[in-house]
Design a protein around this motif. Structure first.
Motif, mmCIF file in Angstrom:
data_model
loop_
_atom_site.group_PDB
_atom_site.id
_atom_site.type_symbol
_atom_site.label_atom_id
_atom_site.label_comp_id
_atom_site.label_asym_id
_atom_site.label_seq_id
_atom_site.Cartn_x
_atom_site.Cartn_y
_atom_site.Cartn_z
ATOM 1 N N THR A 92 0.828 -1.198 0.000
ATOM 2 C CA THR A 92 0.000 0.000 0.000
ATOM 3 C C THR A 92 0.865 1.252 0.000
ATOM 4 O O THR A 92 0.595 2.225 -0.712
ATOM 5 C CB THR A 92 -0.933 0.006 1.220
ATOM 6 N N GLU A 93 1.923 1.239 0.820
ATOM 7 C CA GLU A 93 2.843 2.379 0.856
ATOM 8 C C GLU A 93 3.489 2.592 -0.508
ATOM 9 O O GLU A 93 3.634 3.720 -0.981
ATOM 10 C CB GLU A 93 3.913 2.135 1.919
ATOM 11 N N SER A 94 3.875 1.477 -1.153
ATOM 12 C CA SER A 94 4.464 1.581 -2.489
ATOM 13 C C SER A 94 3.458 2.130 -3.493
ATOM 14 O O SER A 94 3.787 2.964 -4.344
ATOM 15 C CB SER A 94 4.955 0.201 -2.936
ATOM 16 N N LEU A 95 2.191 1.669 -3.366
ATOM 17 C CA LEU A 95 1.149 2.170 -4.253
ATOM 18 C C LEU A 95 0.937 3.663 -4.053
ATOM 19 O O LEU A 95 0.748 4.423 -5.003
ATOM 20 C CB LEU A 95 -0.168 1.417 -4.006
ATOM 21 N N GLN A 96 0.949 4.090 -2.782
ATOM 22 C CA GLN A 96 0.762 5.508 -2.495
ATOM 23 C C GLN A 96 1.882 6.349 -3.090
ATOM 24 O O GLN A 96 1.657 7.442 -3.615
ATOM 25 C CB GLN A 96 0.670 5.717 -0.980
ATOM 26 N N LYS A 97 3.138 5.813 -2.988
ATOM 27 C CA LYS A 97 4.268 6.535 -3.585
ATOM 28 C C LYS A 97 4.107 6.625 -5.101
ATOM 29 O O LYS A 97 4.360 7.674 -5.700
ATOM 30 C CB LYS A 97 5.580 5.828 -3.240
ATOM 31 N N ASP A 98 3.699 5.475 -5.704
ATOM 32 C CA ASP A 98 3.497 5.497 -7.151
ATOM 33 C C ASP A 98 2.421 6.498 -7.540
ATOM 34 O O ASP A 98 2.567 7.255 -8.507
ATOM 35 C CB ASP A 98 3.101 4.104 -7.650
ATOM 36 N N LEU A 99 1.315 6.496 -6.784
ATOM 37 C CA LEU A 99 0.221 7.413 -7.082
ATOM 38 C C LEU A 99 0.679 8.856 -6.956
ATOM 39 O O LEU A 99 0.375 9.704 -7.803
ATOM 40 C CB LEU A 99 -0.963 7.139 -6.144
ATOM 41 N N LYS A 100 1.430 9.130 -5.887
ATOM 42 C CA LYS A 100 1.919 10.495 -5.682
ATOM 43 C C LYS A 100 2.820 10.936 -6.826
ATOM 44 O O LYS A 100 2.700 12.052 -7.342
ATOM 45 C CB LYS A 100 2.662 10.594 -4.347
ATOM 46 N N GLU A 101 3.730 10.029 -7.248
ATOM 47 C CA GLU A 101 4.634 10.385 -8.346
ATOM 48 C C GLU A 101 3.855 10.589 -9.638
ATOM 49 O O GLU A 101 4.129 11.519 -10.404
ATOM 50 C CB GLU A 101 5.685 9.300 -8.537
ATOM 51 N N LEU A 102 2.857 9.716 -9.885
ATOM 52 C CA LEU A 102 2.053 9.865 -11.092
ATOM 53 C C LEU A 102 1.296 11.187 -11.091
ATOM 54 O O LEU A 102 1.228 11.888 -12.110
ATOM 55 C CB LEU A 102 1.071 8.700 -11.214
ATOM 56 N N GLU A 103 0.701 11.523 -9.911
ATOM 57 C CA GLU A 103 -0.123 12.729 -9.832
ATOM 58 C C GLU A 103 0.698 14.006 -9.857
ATOM 59 O O GLU A 103 0.297 14.994 -10.479
ATOM 60 C CB GLU A 103 -0.972 12.691 -8.554
ATOM 61 N N THR A 104 1.839 14.002 -9.159
ATOM 62 C CA THR A 104 2.578 15.256 -8.977
ATOM 63 C C THR A 104 3.715 15.456 -9.958
ATOM 64 O O THR A 104 4.110 16.596 -10.215
ATOM 65 C CB THR A 104 3.157 15.341 -7.546
ATOM 66 N N ARG A 105 4.257 14.359 -10.538
ATOM 67 C CA ARG A 105 5.423 14.531 -11.392
ATOM 68 C C ARG A 105 5.219 14.025 -12.820
ATOM 69 O O ARG A 105 5.472 14.737 -13.776
ATOM 70 C CB ARG A 105 6.639 13.820 -10.786
ATOM 71 N N ILE A 106 4.746 12.783 -12.944
ATOM 72 C CA ILE A 106 4.696 12.186 -14.282
ATOM 73 C C ILE A 106 3.535 12.740 -15.108
ATOM 74 O O ILE A 106 3.728 13.243 -16.213
ATOM 75 C CB ILE A 106 4.618 10.643 -14.178
ATOM 76 N N TYR A 107 2.301 12.662 -14.563
ATOM 77 C CA TYR A 107 1.148 13.124 -15.334
ATOM 78 C C TYR A 107 1.249 14.602 -15.713
ATOM 79 O O TYR A 107 0.949 14.966 -16.855
ATOM 80 C CB TYR A 107 -0.149 12.853 -14.573
ATOM 81 N N PRO A 108 1.691 15.494 -14.780
ATOM 82 C CA PRO A 108 1.865 16.904 -15.187
ATOM 83 C C PRO A 108 2.829 17.078 -16.349
ATOM 84 O O PRO A 108 2.648 17.956 -17.187
ATOM 85 C CB PRO A 108 2.385 17.581 -13.909
ATOM 86 N N ARG A 109 3.889 16.227 -16.419
ATOM 87 C CA ARG A 109 4.808 16.342 -17.544
ATOM 88 C C ARG A 109 4.123 15.968 -18.858
ATOM 89 O O ARG A 109 4.378 16.560 -19.905
ATOM 90 C CB ARG A 109 6.027 15.439 -17.318
ATOM 91 N N TYR A 110 3.241 14.943 -18.788
ATOM 92 C CA TYR A 110 2.485 14.591 -19.990
ATOM 93 C C TYR A 110 1.567 15.743 -20.391
ATOM 94 O O TYR A 110 1.394 16.039 -21.579
ATOM 95 C CB TYR A 110 1.665 13.318 -19.750
ATOM 96 N N GLU A 111 0.955 16.384 -19.376
ATOM 97 C CA GLU A 111 0.102 17.537 -19.679
ATOM 98 C C GLU A 111 0.901 18.646 -20.352
ATOM 99 O O GLU A 111 0.445 19.279 -21.307
ATOM 100 C CB GLU A 111 -0.531 18.070 -18.391
#
Length: 561
Positions: free
Chosen positions: A110-129
């Motif tokens: 769960t902690e790993s999932l939360q880290k992945d979600l945070k990275e996707l939301e705050t770093r990766i997805y914004p770069r795609y945007e």
């Protein structure tokens, strides 16, 4: 959700699906009505735990064991890296394997999932945007550029038409002139012949009179002129000119018109983003205990305002006049360029392509100098551009002040297209002070900016006596208002820059020093180096600091890492 249920209906028993539920079995994770509880407990193969529904725990929904239909996988096999049931561990194919508590494993996952979600939301997805936004911007630029190409082709066609028309008119004029000269020659020849003819008519008339009169004296005194007229007058012969058109060589005509390069569409490999851990741990360059000056450049201005690195040993400068100067470390003037308007530039920056950008706060323009040619890329209405910097993504960040001096903002441009405007915090309050500063004339810059390695936007807000830092999205991260130690006068930030370590360096004008902060605004130390009113700052690719001294008009190169 069951098709017969909705948010407004009573929740029903999972077994009979007709009676409202009252209880919950935490082992089987099902809801039960009063009548179905007894039936459920009649299954003695499991140690059921039935509790009132409102007192149920948030139990995980264990998967059913594929090998033992009546069991749930409540244990984790470390060797096989899968959930298993107790029977699998005691008698099945997982017997003797290392096992662990599935809830502990679940917690780690769960902690790993939360880290992945945070990275996707705050770093990766914004770069795609941002990539999508950049592509849309490129499409708009493509439309504009192809429109310009079409216009250029039309204009070149008009130029060739004008040239051809001029040549045609020139040839027609030459033909008319030749015709006139030929006609004049023929008219003159005709006149001379008719004069002779008139003379001949008179002689013939005189002879006839003599013959009729029988006057001896007239006959005896007659002198013949026939031999004079036997030689006919000269005849003008006109050779008509001919027009010899040249065969049109289409290849030469195409070359003369101008050419287009072959269509090029390149697909670059997508950048691989570093993980959050890698981004937060760049190669460390420790701060020197004693920074030292390694070079001093005398620029010759009365007052020096800004400095921007072209390379490790060449810097652009601007000051109190209209000329921008490029120097090497030996103070040799390499190039000088005057502003298009004749106004002093407000600030300068070097692009990733090595071109120079400058702002003109008087005519409200942002200008690009490429191959010594000045192009106005942005003209503002109602706002005056002040400080400018080039980002890692080759955008321009510009600090601008409203014409009434009541508002300030940071605007991001891609080419001449506005991509982002940063002016207010989450509560709608201005991030930056108003433009007006009563102690100095309106020609001075009041705010300076730089993009940090982590893409934060750092503004030295002189009027607010603070460094204001927002993230890439424009959300306020922190304000730095100076360090209390050894401060003789109030913090007065002027120039600002950042380095490869994400340090923020800002010039404290009245206290003759540079403040070094980490990326989160924590004060690290000062740089002194006998600085005299430091103003403009920049850092080269090797993290050498260049400081523009306002009063001495000197640039000092300082090693501090």
């Amino acid at each position: 959700m069951h098709p017969r249920r909705s948010a407004q209906e009573v929740l029903l028993c999972d077994l009979c699906e007709t009676v409202p539920l009252q209880s919950h079995c935490e082992l089987c994770n099902i809801n039960l009505c009063k009548a179905c509880v007894g039936e459920h407990l009649s299954d003695l193969s499991k140690d059921h735990k039935v509790v009132p529904f409102l007192r149920r725990k948030a139990t995980p929904n264990y998967p059913k064991c594929p090998d033992h239909a009546d069991k749930h996988c409540e244990i984790y096999c470390e060797k096989c890296d899968i959930p298993v049931c107790s029977t699998c561990v005691t008698s099945g194919k997982h017997k003797g394997h290392e096992i662990s508590d599935i809830l502990e494993k679940l917690s780690a996952k769960t902690e790993s999932l939360q880290k992945d979600l945070k990275e996707l939301e705050t770093r990766i997805y914004p770069r795609y945007e941002i990539m999508v936004s950049n592509v849309e911007t490129e499409k708009a630029e493509l439309e504009r550029n192809y429109g310009k190409l079409t216009t250029d082709a039309d204009e070149q066609g008009e130029v060739l038409h004008r040239e051809i028309t001029a040549i045609v008119n020139q040839r027609k004029s030459a033909i008319t002139e030749m015709k006139t000269k030929h006609l004049d020659a023929l008219n003159k020849n005709t006149y001379e012949i008719t004069q002779k003819m008139a003379e001949l008519k008179q002689i013939m008339s005189d002879l006839k009179s003599i013959l009729k009169s029988n006057e001896v004296s007239l006959t005896s005194t007659y002198k013949s002129r026939n031999s004079e007229f036997r030689t006919l007058p000269p005849k003008v012969r006109v050779t008509l000119p001919s027009f010899s058109p040249q065969k049109i060589n289409k290849d030469q005509l195409n070359e003369m018109f101008g050419s287009l390069p072959p269509l090029s569409i390149n697909t670059e490999h997508g950048d691989t983003m570093k993980s959050a851990e890698a981004v937060s741990s760049p190669p460390v360059k420790p701060l020197l205990d004693e920074p030292r000056v390694t070079a001093t450049i005398d620029t010759g201005y009365k007052q020096l305002h800004s400095v921007s690195c072209l390379s490790e040993d060449q810097v652009w400068t601007c000051g109190d006049n209209k000329t921008m100067k490029l120097f090497n470390l030996q103070s040799k003037l390499l190039t000088s360029i005057k502003t298009k308007s004749g106004n002093p530039p407000q600030d300068i920056a070097v692009t990733r392509d090595g071109d120079l950008v400058y702002t003109d706060y008087i005519d409200n323009t942002i200008n690009l100098i490429k191959n010594k040619q000045i192009q106005t890329v942005i003209t503002l209405q109602g706002w005056s551009p002040r400080s400018v910097c080039c980002t890692a993504g080759n955008d321009l960040l510009v600090i601008m002040v409203s014409d009434d001096w009541k508002q300030s903002k940071v605007v991001r441009y891609s080419g001449s297209t506005e991509k982002q405007s940063i002016q207010f915090d989450d509560q709608g309050r201005p991030l930056y002070s108003s433009g007006y500063y009563t102690l100095y004339s309106s020609g001075y810059i009041y705010k300076y900016l730089s993009e940090n390695r982590n893409l934060d936007i750092c503004v030295a807000d002189r009027s607010a006596r603070a460094v204001v830092v927002v993230n890439q999205s424009g959300k306020l991260r922190f304000r730095y208002t100076g360090h209390p130690s050894n401060t003789e006068q109030s913090f007065n930030p002027r120039g600002i820059t950042t380095d490869s370590q994400s340090h923020i360096l800002t010039a404290d004008f009245n206290n003759y020093r540079i403040h070094i902060l980490d990326q989160d605004g924590q004060f690290l130390r000062y740089i002194h180096c006998d600085l005299e009113r430091p103003r403009g700052l920049c850092v080269d690719i090797r993290d050498n600091l260049f400081v523009a001294e306002h009063d001495t008009a000197k640039v000092k190169k300082i090693q501090y890492l």
